[in-house]
Design an enzyme around this catalytic site. Structure first.
Site, short mmCIF file in Angstrom:
data_model
loop_
_atom_site.label_atom_id
_atom_site.label_comp_id
_atom_site.label_asym_id
_atom_site.label_seq_id
_atom_site.Cartn_x
_atom_site.Cartn_y
_atom_site.Cartn_z
N SER A 1 0.84 -1.18 0.19
CA SER A 1 -0.05 0.04 0.07
C SER A 1 0.88 1.12 0.04
O SER A 1 0.46 2.33 -0.50
CB SER A 1 -1.06 0.26 1.26
N HIS B 1 -0.65 -2.45 -7.35
CA HIS B 1 -1.48 -1.95 -6.21
C HIS B 1 -2.88 -2.00 -6.72
O HIS B 1 -3.23 -1.23 -6.87
CB HIS B 1 -0.94 -0.63 -5.47
N GLU C 1 -2.78 0.87 -9.15
CA GLU C 1 -1.72 1.65 -9.32
C GLU C 1 -0.39 0.72 -9.52
O GLU C 1 -0.19 -0.22 -9.00
CB GLU C 1 -1.33 2.26 -7.97
N ASN D 1 -2.81 6.25 -1.10
CA ASN D 1 -2.63 6.40 0.40
C ASN D 1 -2.19 7.65 0.98
O ASN D 1 -2.51 7.86 2.01
CB ASN D 1 -2.13 4.99 0.97
N1 CAA Z 1 -15.98 -8.48 -2.45
C1 CAA Z 1 -16.30 -8.75 -3.57
N2 CAA Z 1 -17.67 -8.01 -3.80
C2 CAA Z 1 -18.09 -7.15 -3.21
C3 CAA Z 1 -17.58 -7.15 -1.75
C4 CAA Z 1 -16.50 -7.63 -1.37
N3 CAA Z 1 -15.67 -7.50 -0.27
N4 CAA Z 1 -18.32 -5.92 -1.15
C5 CAA Z 1 -19.24 -5.64 -1.97
N5 CAA Z 1 -19.27 -6.38 -3.17
C6 CAA Z 1 -19.92 -6.25 -4.26
C7 CAA Z 1 -21.33 -6.57 -4.09
O1 CAA Z 1 -21.35 -8.20 -4.26
C8 CAA Z 1 -22.13 -5.93 -5.01
O2 CAA Z 1 -22.24 -6.65 -6.26
P1 CAA Z 1 -23.61 -6.56 -7.15
O3 CAA Z 1 -23.71 -5.17 -7.43
O4 CAA Z 1 -23.00 -7.31 -8.52
O5 CAA Z 1 -24.38 -7.31 -6.36
C9 CAA Z 1 -21.16 -4.62 -5.12
O6 CAA Z 1 -20.22 -4.81 -4.56
C10 CAA Z 1 -22.04 -3.48 -4.28
O7 CAA Z 1 -21.88 -4.06 -2.95
P2 CAA Z 1 -23.11 -3.69 -1.92
O8 CAA Z 1 -24.45 -3.25 -2.57
O9 CAA Z 1 -23.29 -4.87 -0.85
O10 CAA Z 1 -22.70 -2.46 -0.99
P3 CAA Z 1 -22.24 -1.04 -1.75
O11 CAA Z 1 -22.91 -0.62 -2.69
O12 CAA Z 1 -22.44 -0.17 -0.65
O13 CAA Z 1 -20.80 -1.17 -2.11
C11 CAA Z 1 -18.46 -1.07 -1.55
C12 CAA Z 1 -19.83 -1.73 -1.34
C13 CAA Z 1 -18.06 -1.30 -3.15
C14 CAA Z 1 -17.59 -1.55 -0.76
C15 CAA Z 1 -18.71 0.43 -1.39
O14 CAA Z 1 -19.21 0.84 -0.22
C16 CAA Z 1 -17.45 1.07 -1.73
O15 CAA Z 1 -16.87 1.58 -2.97
N6 CAA Z 1 -16.71 1.62 -0.56
C17 CAA Z 1 -15.43 2.29 -0.69
C18 CAA Z 1 -14.34 1.48 -1.13
C19 CAA Z 1 -13.23 1.93 -1.18
O16 CAA Z 1 -12.72 3.35 -1.07
N7 CAA Z 1 -11.99 1.04 -1.18
C20 CAA Z 1 -10.61 1.66 -1.60
C21 CAA Z 1 -9.92 1.22 -0.23
S1 CAA Z 1 -8.12 1.80 -0.05
C22 CAA Z 1 -7.22 0.81 -0.82
O17 CAA Z 1 -7.57 -0.37 -1.12
C23 CAA Z 1 -5.98 1.02 -0.80
C24 CAA Z 1 -5.07 0.54 0.27
O18 CAA Z 1 -3.80 0.31 0.21
C25 CAA Z 1 -5.45 0.61 1.73
P1 NAD Z 2 -4.24 -9.39 5.84
O1 NAD Z 2 -3.97 -9.27 7.19
O2 NAD Z 2 -5.84 -9.40 5.60
O3 NAD Z 2 -3.82 -10.81 5.28
C1 NAD Z 2 -2.38 -11.01 5.35
C2 NAD Z 2 -2.03 -12.59 5.06
O4 NAD Z 2 -0.70 -12.66 4.64
C3 NAD Z 2 -2.51 -13.47 6.10
O5 NAD Z 2 -3.30 -14.48 5.67
C4 NAD Z 2 -1.28 -14.14 6.63
O6 NAD Z 2 -1.17 -15.34 6.99
C5 NAD Z 2 -0.46 -13.98 5.05
N1 NAD Z 2 1.17 -13.90 5.43
C6 NAD Z 2 1.83 -13.13 6.60
N2 NAD Z 2 3.22 -13.30 6.25
C7 NAD Z 2 3.24 -14.38 5.43
C8 NAD Z 2 4.57 -14.86 4.82
N3 NAD Z 2 5.71 -14.67 5.02
N4 NAD Z 2 4.15 -15.79 3.87
C9 NAD Z 2 2.75 -16.15 3.27
N5 NAD Z 2 1.86 -15.57 3.86
C10 NAD Z 2 2.08 -14.69 4.81
O7 NAD Z 2 -3.82 -8.29 4.81
P2 NAD Z 2 -4.46 -7.43 3.54
O8 NAD Z 2 -5.09 -6.63 3.92
O9 NAD Z 2 -4.80 -8.68 2.55
O10 NAD Z 2 -3.02 -7.01 3.01
C11 NAD Z 2 -2.17 -7.40 2.29
C12 NAD Z 2 -1.35 -6.37 1.62
O11 NAD Z 2 -2.07 -5.78 0.70
C13 NAD Z 2 -0.58 -5.35 2.40
O12 NAD Z 2 0.80 -4.98 2.00
C14 NAD Z 2 -1.39 -4.18 2.60
O13 NAD Z 2 -0.84 -3.08 2.83
C15 NAD Z 2 -1.96 -4.29 0.88
N6 NAD Z 2 -3.17 -3.78 0.63
C16 NAD Z 2 -4.26 -3.79 1.53
C17 NAD Z 2 -5.38 -3.22 1.23
C18 NAD Z 2 -6.24 -3.28 2.33
O14 NAD Z 2 -7.49 -2.49 2.07
N7 NAD Z 2 -6.48 -4.06 3.26
C19 NAD Z 2 -5.54 -2.58 0.11
C20 NAD Z 2 -4.46 -2.56 -0.84
C21 NAD Z 2 -3.15 -3.23 -0.52
#
Ligand code: CAA
Ligand code: NAD
Length: 283
Positions: free
Chosen positions: A119, A140, A152, A190
């Protein structure tokens, strides 16, 4: 040339989504995790996701079986040697990722591309522990992977154009839109998203509003699909904290200081949805 065989490492929420979209796109997938329990939960999740698509009439049972047969679970990293690409999705921790990339570098054949779903961590620093920095890249995905269309793509200092092009092509084959981003902490997604989530946590920490009120403001006032604290729970509070720490360390700027409440929750084991409790409680 199109990539046909992929090893995904990590069966957490990101690994699960990546395996699903890769198998649905016709790729052969090896799936590895250090925890066999996580792999078991992962394959059950994939089965459930595919069953839902059958119920919706998107595919039939034969398609579902074909997709499941493309996914092989393994406990052995050695099997990465039979893949053209490895996508790592394990914990957001530099030393843990570097240890894995060192091992992968030893077992993989010369041409294997090593991608990380990190991330926020510098790709160049992960690549530096291998003898193939030219073949290491950031790929990403966003959470939830099957729904979110962005990938990304981040080159390390040494990543070749050919490797970059292969990952762009693969992203398109998986139905995603690849966007090139430079190798700086947090990339674009992020660097912008996580300070907003951190600020939302500060707002609760300082007693300005409850978590529910903060989320309602952002959903109704800004049309965000989820409030920042619901989203933090979805991402994982451990991952949010790791990203804030990486931004703070990487830029040495106090504007990225992680909120003490976020750290407190992580120390208490409140990791969000994956642990059953974060800003909200999940059953
Ligand atoms: N896995 C698979 N599919 C999923 C899901 C999941 N975890 N959650 C929801 N869906 C699907 C549903 O099955 C549904 O599909 P259909 O339309 O085909 O039935 C669709 O998504 C919409 O779901 P819902 O109607 O249940 O709910 P919603 O309309 O509120 O959408 C959401 C859910 C897509 C998660 C929406 O709330 C959303 O876009 N949230 C923001 C998500 C976001 O910002 N993600 C980025 C996080 S940051 C990141 O990822 C980077 C990082 O490194 C941390
Ligand atoms: P998570 O905690 O849900 O899962 C991590 C998994 O990795 C666990 O099942 C653990 O058992 C396994 N693991 C740990 N060390 C290991 C090793 N040495 N070899 C094999 N398996 C190992 O984490 P996540 O949310 O799936 O995130 C995974 C990566 O993706 C991180 O780098 C995170 O920053 C990135 N990421 C996360 C998100 C998010 O929304 N959670 C979005 C984009 C990217």
């Amino acid at each position: 040339m199109s990539i046909g065989t992929i090893m995904v490492i990590g069966a957490g929420q990101m690994g699960r989504g990546i395996v699903q979209v890769a198998a649905e796109a016709g790729k052969q997938v090896r799936w590895m995790d250090i925890s066999s329990a996580m792999l078991g939960k992962g394959i059950a999740y994939l089965d459930q996701q595919l069953e839902r698509s059958v119920a919706k009439g998107i595919r039939n049972q034969d398609d579902k079986s074909a997709i499941l047969s493309q996914v092989q679970l393994t406990a052995s990293l050695q099997e990465a040697s039979e893949c053209e690409l490895v996508i790592e999705a394990i914990a957001e921790n530099m030393s843990v990722k570097q240890a894995l990339f060192r091992e992968l570098d030893e077992v993989c054949t010369e041409g294997t591309i090593l991608a990380t779903n990190t991330s926020s961590l510098p790709i160049t620093e992960i690549a530096a522990v291998t003898s193939r920095a030219s073949h290491v890249i950031g790929m990403h995905f966003m959470n939830p992977v099957p729904v979110m269309r962005l990938v990304e793509v981040i080159r390390g200092l040494e990543t070749t154009q050919t490797v970059y092009d292969s990952i762009v092509q693969l992203s398109l084959e998986l139905g995603k839109t690849p966007v090139e981003v430079q190798d700086f902490p947090g990339f674009v997604s992020n660097r912008i998203l996580m300070p907003m989530i951190n600020e939302a946590v500060f707002t609760v920490y300082e007693g300005v509003a409850t978590a529910e009120a903060v989320d309602t403001v952002m959903k109704l006032g800004m049309r965000h699909p989820m409030g920042p604290l619901e989203l933090a729970d979805l991402i994982g509070l451990d991952t949010c904290l790791a990203i804030m720490d990486i931004l703070y360390e990487g830029f040495k700027d106090s504007k990225y200081r992680p909120c003490p409440l976020l750290r407190k929750y992580v120390k208490a084991g409140r990791l969000g949805r994956k642990s059953g409790q974060g800003f909200y409680t999940y059953t």
